[in-house]
Design an enzyme around this catalytic site. Structure first.
Site, PDB file in Angstrom:
ATOM      1  N   GLU A 146       0.823  -1.457   0.224  1.00  0.00           N
ATOM      2  CA  GLU A 146      -0.010  -0.324  -0.267  1.00  0.00           C
ATOM      3  C   GLU A 146       0.998   1.633   0.012  1.00  0.00           C
ATOM      4  O   GLU A 146       1.598   1.395   0.997  1.00  0.00           O
ATOM      5  CB  GLU A 146      -0.205  -0.057   1.272  1.00  0.00           C
ATOM      6  N   CYS A 204       2.869   8.284   1.683  1.00  0.00           N
ATOM      7  CA  CYS A 204       3.206   7.222   3.288  1.00  0.00           C
ATOM      8  C   CYS A 204       3.705   6.360   2.295  1.00  0.00           C
ATOM      9  O   CYS A 204       2.153   5.511   1.676  1.00  0.00           O
ATOM     10  CB  CYS A 204       1.860   6.820   3.864  1.00  0.00           C
ATOM     11  N   CYS A 212       5.123  -8.100   8.042  1.00  0.00           N
ATOM     12  CA  CYS A 212       6.015  -7.594   9.190  1.00  0.00           C
ATOM     13  C   CYS A 212       6.036  -8.436   9.610  1.00  0.00           C
ATOM     14  O   CYS A 212       4.137  -8.844   9.922  1.00  0.00           O
ATOM     15  CB  CYS A 212       4.961  -5.884   9.641  1.00  0.00           C
ATOM     16  N   CYS A 271       2.272  -6.499  15.701  1.00  0.00           N
ATOM     17  CA  CYS A 271       1.212  -5.703  16.467  1.00  0.00           C
ATOM     18  C   CYS A 271       0.217  -6.481  16.298  1.00  0.00           C
ATOM     19  O   CYS A 271      -0.227  -6.177  14.847  1.00  0.00           O
ATOM     20  CB  CYS A 271       1.484  -4.581  16.401  1.00  0.00           C
ATOM     21  N   CYS A 330      -2.462  -3.889  14.591  1.00  0.00           N
ATOM     22  CA  CYS A 330      -2.300  -3.599  13.254  1.00  0.00           C
ATOM     23  C   CYS A 330      -2.820  -4.649  11.877  1.00  0.00           C
ATOM     24  O   CYS A 330      -2.331  -6.003  11.847  1.00  0.00           O
ATOM     25  CB  CYS A 330      -1.072  -2.775  12.434  1.00  0.00           C
ATOM     26  N   CYS A 338      -3.104   1.063   8.354  1.00  0.00           N
ATOM     27  CA  CYS A 338      -1.716   0.316   6.983  1.00  0.00           C
ATOM     28  C   CYS A 338      -2.111  -0.995   7.536  1.00  0.00           C
ATOM     29  O   CYS A 338      -3.112  -1.620   8.016  1.00  0.00           O
ATOM     30  CB  CYS A 338      -1.244   0.061   8.457  1.00  0.00           C
TER      31      CYS A 338
HETATM   32  N1  SAH Z   1       5.988  -0.371  11.460  1.00  0.00           N
HETATM   33  C1  SAH Z   1       5.976   0.807  11.813  1.00  0.00           C
HETATM   34  C2  SAH Z   1       5.574   1.578  10.883  1.00  0.00           C
HETATM   35  C3  SAH Z   1       4.435   1.062  10.135  1.00  0.00           C
HETATM   36  S1  SAH Z   1       3.339   0.976  11.249  1.00  0.00           S
HETATM   37  C4  SAH Z   1       5.790   1.403  12.689  1.00  0.00           C
HETATM   38  O1  SAH Z   1       5.190   0.534  14.207  1.00  0.00           O
HETATM   39  O2  SAH Z   1       5.798   2.504  13.165  1.00  0.00           O
HETATM   40  C5  SAH Z   1       2.714   3.182  11.582  1.00  0.00           C
HETATM   41  C6  SAH Z   1       1.669   3.283  12.560  1.00  0.00           C
HETATM   42  O3  SAH Z   1       1.003   2.780  12.053  1.00  0.00           O
HETATM   43  C7  SAH Z   1       2.297   3.107  13.376  1.00  0.00           C
HETATM   44  O4  SAH Z   1       2.432   3.980  14.074  1.00  0.00           O
HETATM   45  C8  SAH Z   1       1.372   2.171  14.248  1.00  0.00           C
HETATM   46  O5  SAH Z   1       1.382   1.768  15.189  1.00  0.00           O
HETATM   47  C9  SAH Z   1      -0.203   2.600  13.656  1.00  0.00           C
HETATM   48  N2  SAH Z   1      -1.002   1.951  13.187  1.00  0.00           N
HETATM   49  C10 SAH Z   1      -1.122  -0.093  12.861  1.00  0.00           C
HETATM   50  N3  SAH Z   1      -2.546  -0.042  12.881  1.00  0.00           N
HETATM   51  C11 SAH Z   1      -2.732   0.223  13.451  1.00  0.00           C
HETATM   52  C12 SAH Z   1      -4.579   0.943  13.817  1.00  0.00           C
HETATM   53  N4  SAH Z   1      -5.320  -0.345  13.175  1.00  0.00           N
HETATM   54  N5  SAH Z   1      -5.211   2.052  13.829  1.00  0.00           N
HETATM   55  C13 SAH Z   1      -4.507   2.972  14.075  1.00  0.00           C
HETATM   56  N6  SAH Z   1      -3.317   3.120  14.071  1.00  0.00           N
HETATM   57  C14 SAH Z   1      -2.193   2.125  13.515  1.00  0.00           C
HETATM   58 FE1  SF4 Z   2       4.441  -3.907  12.075  1.00  0.00          FE
HETATM   59 FE2  SF4 Z   2       2.339  -3.020  11.836  1.00  0.00          FE
HETATM   60 FE3  SF4 Z   2       4.140  -3.414  13.861  1.00  0.00          FE
HETATM   61 FE4  SF4 Z   2       4.590  -1.518  12.136  1.00  0.00          FE
HETATM   62  S1  SF4 Z   2       2.268  -1.663  13.138  1.00  0.00           S
HETATM   63  S2  SF4 Z   2       5.926  -3.109  13.821  1.00  0.00           S
HETATM   64  S3  SF4 Z   2       3.735  -2.279  10.282  1.00  0.00           S
HETATM   65  S4  SF4 Z   2       2.709  -4.696  13.024  1.00  0.00           S
END
Ligand code: SAH
Ligand code: SF4
Length: 360
Positions: free
Chosen positions: A101, A114, A121, A125, A128, A345
């Site tokens: 994306e 972005c 990944c 998390c 995510c 994301c």
């Molecule tokens: N991996 C890196 C960058 C990509 S994620 C990181 O984790 O920082 C970018 C941001 O999107 C991160 O701060 C992550 O916590 C947030 N994010 C991921 N999934 C999300 C969701 N469902 N709602 C809101 N923020 C989210």
């Molecule tokens: Fe990976 Fe999503 Fe966690 Fe960022 S927020 S480190 S993209 S799993």
């Protein structure tokens, strides 16, 4: 003897491109022209260009299917526009069929792209959508550069006067888990003869890959750093961010302090507000203590609900914000205006997969 596998011309940094052409007897001037054409103009049809004969011959001999080099030209397989028209999200298909994306955002007259840095990944998390897909592979530098070139081409069709001046590495993947490719891509992206996005307008967002945060500082990389924190104690964070079992909250905060001391730069902390998990006033107070002494800006992110989690009610969110501000930290809410469809994301990809049953 079999020939070496083809490479992407977009993978090459400027000095490597110069060296590749020089090895074939093509002088520096032509390398500069090719660099500007590829990265400054974002041209994908090199064969159609009126280059001077030495460069034209090199392109004919070396670039194209079955030749030494190919171009990274991802195909748009899905595209959504926000209802206010200011955000466009693209699902791009790479050469091997993987999809990633890329988002183009245009708020307050500022154009930001972005980008993704990995397919999937490894960090997992729990809130995510990308993390829940698992890791597929790292992106090559050219695949990262190509997302910026794509966004610039789209912007040109919307309004040729607008310039893409900001970039965030907040798409799919963990940029500091793919350090070398990301750094090479950022050198190209910030090159004035190329896309020319100023290095201080580029934000790298990380879940907290501690050794790479320290490396960024030691190498004096000129980009901004954003750290996704989401938890004020080891337990609170580990429940949301499995990677914190490898790099604990204590190690992460220590690395952030060192980063601040070495670079003198502000760190942006990202905090996705999740109801009942990390949004209480006690958590906010602990966060103030945790970050004390760090030049920090806290970005509160409303959750895009996935995996059974719910976002914090706006009242509790504002209470959380007030405590951080009273504690002495600048604290703002991430603007989400308009990012209303498959917004988070990895969510467009997950949605497309559900819609089509496609495994990519
Ligand atoms: N991996 C890196 C960058 C990509 S994620 C990181 O984790 O920082 C970018 C941001 O999107 C991160 O701060 C992550 O916590 C947030 N994010 C991921 N999934 C999300 C969701 N469902 N709602 C809101 N923020 C989210
Ligand atoms: Fe990976 Fe999503 Fe966690 Fe960022 S927020 S480190 S993209 S799993």
């Amino acid at each position: 003897m079999s020939s070496p596998p083809a490479r992407s011309l977009h993978d090459l940094g400027f000095s490597e491109l110069v060296a590749v052409l020089a090895a074939d007897g093509v002088i520096l001037h032509h390398a500069k022209v090719l660099w500007r054409t590829l990265h400054g103009e974002g041209e994908l049809n090199l064969a159609g260009r009126a280059f001077l004969p030495p460069l034209k011959r090199w392109v004919e001999k070396s670039v194209g299917e079955g030749k030494a080099f190919f171009l990274d030209a991802p195909e748009v397989v899905d595209e959504i526009h926000s209802s206010d028209g200011l955000t466009r999200k693209f699902l791009l298909r790479l050469r091997d069929g993987q999809t990633i994306e890329t988002v183009l955002m245009g708020y307050q007259g500022r154009q930001t792209v972005c980008v993704s840095t990995q397919a999937g990944c490894a960090m997992g998390c729990v809130f995510c959508a990308t993390g829940q897909m698992g890791f597929v592979r790292h992106l090559r530098p050219g695949e990262i550069v190509a997302q910026v070139l794509h966004a610039r081409r789209v912007l040109k069709t919307i309004d040729p006067k607008k310039r893409l001046r900001n970039m965030v590495l907040m798409g799919m993947g963990e940029p500091l888990h793919n350090y070398d490719s990301v750094m090479l891509a950022l050198e190209t992206i910030s090159d004035r003869r190329g896309p020319g996005i100023g290095p201080t307008k580029i934000a790298i967002s990380t879940v907290g890959v501690v050794p790479s945060i320290l490396r960024l500082a030691e190498e004096q990389r000129p980009y901004r750093l954003a750290v996704s924190l989401h938890g004020s104690t080891e337990e609170e964070r580990a429940a949301l961010v499995p990677a914190s079992k490898r790099w604990s909250l204590a190690m992460l905060i220590d690395a952030c302090r060192k980063y601040g001391e070495i670079t003198g730069k502000r760190i942006f902390f990202e905090w996705t507000l999740i109801a009942g998990k990390n949004d209480s006033p006690e958590t906010a107070r602990r966060l103030v203590e945790l970050l004390r002494g760090i030049d920090a800006h806290i970005n509160l992110i409303p959750l895009n609900p996935t995996g059974g989690f719910a976002g914090t009610q706006s009242e509790s969110g504002h209470e959380f914000q007030k405590i951080l501000i009273a504690g002495g930290f600048p604290c703002t809410f991430r603007q989400r205006r308009g990012i209303d469809v498959a917004a988070g994301c990895g969510m467009l990809k997950a949605e497309k997969r559900a819609r089509t049953g496609c495994g990519l």
